[in-house]
Structure formats: structure tokens, C-alpha cells
Motif scaffolding. Structure first.
Motif, PDB file in Angstrom:
ATOM      1  N   LEU A  17       5.605 -29.046  49.138  1.00 26.32           N
ATOM      2  CA  LEU A  17       7.279 -29.382  49.127  1.00 26.32           C
ATOM      3  C   LEU A  17       7.804 -28.077  49.427  1.00 26.32           C
ATOM      4  O   LEU A  17       8.812 -28.681  50.406  1.00 26.32           O
ATOM      5  N   THR A  18       7.605 -26.557  49.119  1.00 21.62           N
ATOM      6  CA  THR A  18       8.177 -25.978  49.938  1.00 21.62           C
ATOM      7  C   THR A  18       8.409 -25.842  51.068  1.00 21.62           C
ATOM      8  O   THR A  18       9.539 -25.805  51.698  1.00 21.62           O
ATOM      9  N   HIS A  19       6.935 -25.867  51.922  1.00 27.56           N
ATOM     10  CA  HIS A  19       6.800 -25.709  52.800  1.00 27.56           C
ATOM     11  C   HIS A  19       7.387 -27.279  53.999  1.00 27.56           C
ATOM     12  O   HIS A  19       8.116 -27.291  55.089  1.00 27.56           O
ATOM     13  N   LEU A  20       6.944 -27.987  53.453  1.00 24.02           N
ATOM     14  CA  LEU A  20       7.916 -29.689  54.370  1.00 24.02           C
ATOM     15  C   LEU A  20       9.765 -29.696  54.120  1.00 24.02           C
ATOM     16  O   LEU A  20      10.044 -29.814  55.604  1.00 24.02           O
ATOM     17  N   VAL A  21      10.526 -28.715  52.650  1.00 26.55           N
ATOM     18  CA  VAL A  21      11.694 -28.282  52.951  1.00 26.55           C
ATOM     19  C   VAL A  21      12.159 -27.733  53.558  1.00 26.55           C
ATOM     20  O   VAL A  21      13.000 -28.261  54.806  1.00 26.55           O
ATOM     21  N   GLY A  22      11.126 -26.812  53.761  1.00 23.98           N
ATOM     22  CA  GLY A  22      11.419 -25.367  54.959  1.00 23.98           C
ATOM     23  C   GLY A  22      11.477 -25.649  56.740  1.00 23.98           C
ATOM     24  O   GLY A  22      13.138 -25.925  57.309  1.00 23.98           O
ATOM     25  N   LEU A  23      10.480 -26.971  57.082  1.00 23.24           N
ATOM     26  CA  LEU A  23      10.320 -27.610  57.740  1.00 23.24           C
ATOM     27  C   LEU A  23      11.688 -28.812  58.251  1.00 23.24           C
ATOM     28  O   LEU A  23      12.268 -28.141  59.462  1.00 23.24           O
ATOM     29  N   GLY A  24      11.884 -28.903  57.159  1.00 17.85           N
ATOM     30  CA  GLY A  24      13.084 -30.427  57.254  1.00 17.85           C
ATOM     31  C   GLY A  24      14.274 -29.002  57.657  1.00 17.85           C
ATOM     32  O   GLY A  24      15.108 -29.703  58.657  1.00 17.85           O
ATOM     33  N   LEU A  25      14.564 -28.627  57.029  1.00 22.42           N
ATOM     34  CA  LEU A  25      16.081 -27.926  57.151  1.00 22.42           C
ATOM     35  C   LEU A  25      15.120 -27.145  58.683  1.00 22.42           C
ATOM     36  O   LEU A  25      16.921 -26.588  59.317  1.00 22.42           O
ATOM     37  N   LEU A  26      14.558 -26.370  58.709  1.00 22.24           N
ATOM     38  CA  LEU A  26      14.291 -25.797  60.684  1.00 22.24           C
ATOM     39  C   LEU A  26      14.541 -26.178  61.444  1.00 22.24           C
ATOM     40  O   LEU A  26      15.245 -25.984  62.428  1.00 22.24           O
ATOM     41  N   VAL A  27      13.972 -27.211  61.763  1.00 20.61           N
ATOM     42  CA  VAL A  27      14.282 -28.960  62.522  1.00 20.61           C
ATOM     43  C   VAL A  27      16.026 -28.993  62.483  1.00 20.61           C
ATOM     44  O   VAL A  27      16.534 -28.867  63.302  1.00 20.61           O
ATOM     45  N   ARG A  28      17.031 -29.543  61.320  1.00 21.26           N
ATOM     46  CA  ARG A  28      17.943 -29.288  61.371  1.00 21.26           C
ATOM     47  C   ARG A  28      18.490 -28.837  61.947  1.00 21.26           C
ATOM     48  O   ARG A  28      19.843 -28.559  63.074  1.00 21.26           O
ATOM     49  N   THR A  57      10.093 -17.077  57.720  1.00 17.20           N
ATOM     50  CA  THR A  57      10.794 -17.366  56.467  1.00 17.20           C
ATOM     51  C   THR A  57       9.515 -18.146  55.406  1.00 17.20           C
ATOM     52  O   THR A  57      10.620 -17.565  54.153  1.00 17.20           O
ATOM     53  N   ILE A  58       9.885 -18.996  55.477  1.00 18.39           N
ATOM     54  CA  ILE A  58       8.854 -20.136  54.586  1.00 18.39           C
ATOM     55  C   ILE A  58       7.762 -19.483  54.273  1.00 18.39           C
ATOM     56  O   ILE A  58       7.642 -19.347  53.116  1.00 18.39           O
ATOM     57  N   HIS A  59       7.187 -18.849  54.340  1.00 16.15           N
ATOM     58  CA  HIS A  59       5.958 -18.034  54.752  1.00 16.15           C
ATOM     59  C   HIS A  59       6.127 -17.090  53.758  1.00 16.15           C
ATOM     60  O   HIS A  59       5.490 -16.801  53.089  1.00 16.15           O
ATOM     61  N   GLY A 120      -1.658 -23.302  59.378  1.00 13.50           N
ATOM     62  CA  GLY A 120      -2.512 -24.078  60.367  1.00 13.50           C
ATOM     63  C   GLY A 120      -0.966 -24.942  60.544  1.00 13.50           C
ATOM     64  O   GLY A 120      -0.968 -25.660  61.865  1.00 13.50           O
ATOM     65  N   TRP A 121      -0.825 -25.584  59.807  1.00 13.52           N
ATOM     66  CA  TRP A 121       0.509 -26.798  59.525  1.00 13.52           C
ATOM     67  C   TRP A 121       1.953 -26.117  60.671  1.00 13.52           C
ATOM     68  O   TRP A 121       2.639 -26.564  61.353  1.00 13.52           O
ATOM     69  N   SER A 122       3.020 -24.870  60.152  1.00 13.66           N
ATOM     70  CA  SER A 122       2.900 -23.988  60.834  1.00 13.66           C
ATOM     71  C   SER A 122       2.497 -23.871  62.981  1.00 13.66           C
ATOM     72  O   SER A 122       3.367 -23.795  63.416  1.00 13.66           O
ATOM     73  N   THR A 123       1.465 -23.839  62.651  1.00 15.01           N
ATOM     74  CA  THR A 123       0.720 -23.922  64.645  1.00 15.01           C
ATOM     75  C   THR A 123       1.127 -24.878  64.763  1.00 15.01           C
ATOM     76  O   THR A 123       1.981 -24.687  65.638  1.00 15.01           O
ATOM     77  N   ALA A 124       0.774 -26.094  64.152  1.00 15.95           N
ATOM     78  CA  ALA A 124       0.916 -27.278  64.583  1.00 15.95           C
ATOM     79  C   ALA A 124       2.337 -27.556  65.055  1.00 15.95           C
ATOM     80  O   ALA A 124       3.004 -28.320  66.294  1.00 15.95           O
TER      81      ALA A 124
END
Length: 148
Positions: A17-28, A57-59, A120-124
Motif C-alpha cells: 500500500l505504501t508503494h502504491l500510494v507513493g507511486l500514485g503521488l509520484l505520477v500526480r 524516497t518511496i523505498h 521490480g515494480w519500481s523498475t517497471a
């Protein structure tokens, strides 16, 4: 062992969930800055750098969450030791110079597996960003594209 597995499962959910929210915020964040920097020739590179810093930062947050748990479990004597152990475990480096106490070994092993998946998710994510910026088809280092 049941408590350990339950705690490991909760931690995986928290990290995902932290990763998902972090990537969502990063996209925005990247989308909002794209409008500001559209005319810059270096925009793709600035977006890539910003995305990379965001992912690091997320990691870091995820690693700190695990380190905080290890400290709360009294698995290590100091936060520095817990953070060091969490970092090498999350990245699956596993130097072995600092070991998790026996009652919590499975928790640490599952952190390693979760860390590999998050990396791996971050690399993708970065590869997808590169594709969207069309950086694979553009030779950014050639002299033909240098600003005049």
C-alpha cells in the motif's frame, strides 16, 4: 511462528500500500510539473531524475517502516542497526554481518522477498516512464539534437 507469519503478512500489505500510494503521488507530481516544463528540451531528463528520486524516497520509507518494526520487536539494540539490517535485507544483499534473532527470521526473509518485488515494480515503473517519454526512440546524446 503463527504470530511471525501474521506480522509478516501485515507488513507486506503495508509495504504494498505504501508503494502504491507513493507511486500514485509520484505520477500526480510528474503530471503537474509536465505542464510547467513542456517547452524545455531537457524535460524528459528532468522527469526521469524526479521519478528516480521519488522512487528512492518511496523505498527509503518502506525500509524505515521495517526498521521501526525491528526496533519495536527489540530485535536490534539501536535504530542504526535495525535500519542497516532492513536496508541490506530489503535489497536482498544479505551481507550476513548482522543477523535477525531466531524468533523473527521468517519476518526478515519475507522482507527480502517483498523488497525484490517492490524493486521490480519500481523498475517497471521507470521503464514505462521511459517508454512514455519516448526516450528509447530518441538519441539524447547525439550532436544533432544539441541545443544551438
Amino acid at each position: 511462528m503463527l504470530v511471525e507469519l501474521l506480522l509478516a503478512t501485515i507488513m507486506v500489505v503495508v509495504i504494498v500500500l505504501t508503494h502504491l500510494v507513493g507511486l500514485g503521488l509520484l505520477v500526480r507530481l510528474l503530471q503537474s510539473h509536465t505542464r510547467l516544463f513542456r517547452k524545455l528540451r531537457i524535460m524528459p531528463l528532468t522527469l526521469l531524475i524526479a521519478a528516480t528520486i521519488g522512487i528512492i524516497t518511496i523505498h527509503s520509507i518502506e525500509i524505515w517502516i521495517y526498521a521501526g518494526l525491528y526496533l519495536a520487536l527489540h530485535a536490534f539494540g539501536s535504530f542504526e542497526e535495525a535500519l542497516y539490517f532492513s536496508t541490506v535485507t530489503f535489497a536482498s544483499i544479505g551481507y550476513g554481518d548482522l543477523l535477525m534473532p531466531k524468533p523473527w527470521r521468517i519476518l526478515a526473509a519475507i522482507e527480502g522477498a517483498a523488497g525484490v518485488i517492490m524493486l521490480g515494480w519500481s523498475t517497471a515503473f521507470l521503464v514505462s516512464l521511459l517508454a512514455q517519454l519516448k526516450m528509447f526512440r530518441h538519441d539524447w546524446l547525439s550532436w544533432e539534437h544539441a541545443p544551438a
